[in-house]
Design an enzyme around this catalytic site. Structure first.
Site, PDB file in Angstrom:
ATOM      1  N   ASP A   1     -21.096 -27.130  21.404  1.00 34.31           N
ATOM      2  CA  ASP A   1     -21.796 -26.120  21.047  1.00 34.31           C
ATOM      3  C   ASP A   1     -23.199 -26.423  20.851  1.00 34.31           C
ATOM      4  O   ASP A   1     -23.705 -27.507  20.565  1.00 34.31           O
ATOM      5  CB  ASP A   1     -21.073 -25.781  19.806  1.00 34.31           C
ATOM      6  CG  ASP A   1     -21.554 -24.333  19.301  1.00 34.31           C
ATOM      7  OD1 ASP A   1     -21.879 -23.460  20.074  1.00 34.31           O
ATOM      8  OD2 ASP A   1     -21.856 -24.234  17.946  1.00 34.31           O
TER       9      ASP A   1
ATOM     10  N   ASP B   1     -25.768 -24.225  18.675  1.00 32.47           N
ATOM     11  CA  ASP B   1     -26.312 -23.974  17.295  1.00 32.47           C
ATOM     12  C   ASP B   1     -25.272 -24.846  16.218  1.00 32.47           C
ATOM     13  O   ASP B   1     -24.314 -24.082  16.155  1.00 32.47           O
ATOM     14  CB  ASP B   1     -26.431 -22.471  16.886  1.00 32.47           C
ATOM     15  CG  ASP B   1     -27.674 -21.982  17.996  1.00 32.47           C
ATOM     16  OD1 ASP B   1     -28.646 -22.767  18.215  1.00 32.47           O
ATOM     17  OD2 ASP B   1     -27.438 -20.719  18.337  1.00 32.47           O
TER      18      ASP B   1
END
Length: 175
Positions: free
Chosen positions: A11, A13
């Site tokens: 991922d 953020d």
């Protein structure tokens, strides 16, 4: 001999960079400790390293796709300077409650659905059974499991250290 290779899905953020709700400018990027080292180590092992990121800030009108692309280009450049080359970044700009109509839809690419991961598997010769994802939200892990790969919840700290732990756990059968 097969050319399939495992992939580390990350991922964005909260995993590569500090999650500031909407990271829309280069100046907003604050790297997670060990991010570049994690990517470099897995690339040295022969793995693909692929980012899969929901970008609902676009759907909500907080920033544009061009802003996001500038952030991604900067991230790739900084990482490459450190010897950490990403194979791809997949993003989903859609959200079912978007304030901008063209982005308002329930997309198969939006995590917790597996669309971005499955697209990467179609684009690259990825060995599914030896691949896994590191994310910071339950929706990331749900997307990984929906795509048939392992998933590990990162709660902060050094990403390189966590990724080594995750790899060992994954090889021991923990998902």
């Amino acid at each position: 001999m097969s050319n399939l290779r495992p992939a580390l899905f990350l991922d964005r953020d909260g995993v590569l960079n500090v999650d500031r709700t909407f990271v829309a400018r280069v100046e907003d990027i604050e790297w997670i400790e060990g991010a570049a080292e994690c990517i470099e180590t897995f690339k040295a092992r022969g793995w693909y390293v692929i980012v899969v990121t929901n970008q609902s800030g676009i759907a909500m009108g907080h920033y544009t796709e061009a802003d996001m692309q500038s952030v991604h280009n900067h991230m790739q450049s900084v990482l490459a300077e450190r010897g950490a080359v990403l194979d791809a970044i997949y993003h989903c700009t859609y959200h079912p409650e978007a304030s901008i109509a063209r982005y308002r839809k329930d997309s198969f690419d939006r995590k917790p659905k597996p669309g971005m991961i499955l697209q990467a598997m179609a684009d690259f010769p990825i060995k599914r059974e030896t691949s896994f994802l590191i994310g910071d939200k339950p929706t990331d892990i749900a997307a990984a499991h929906a795509a048939g790969i392992g998933g590990f919840l990162f709660k902060g700290g050094n990403l390189a250290t966590f990724a080594e732990w995750a790899l060992a756990a994954f090889e021991d059968g923990t998902r």
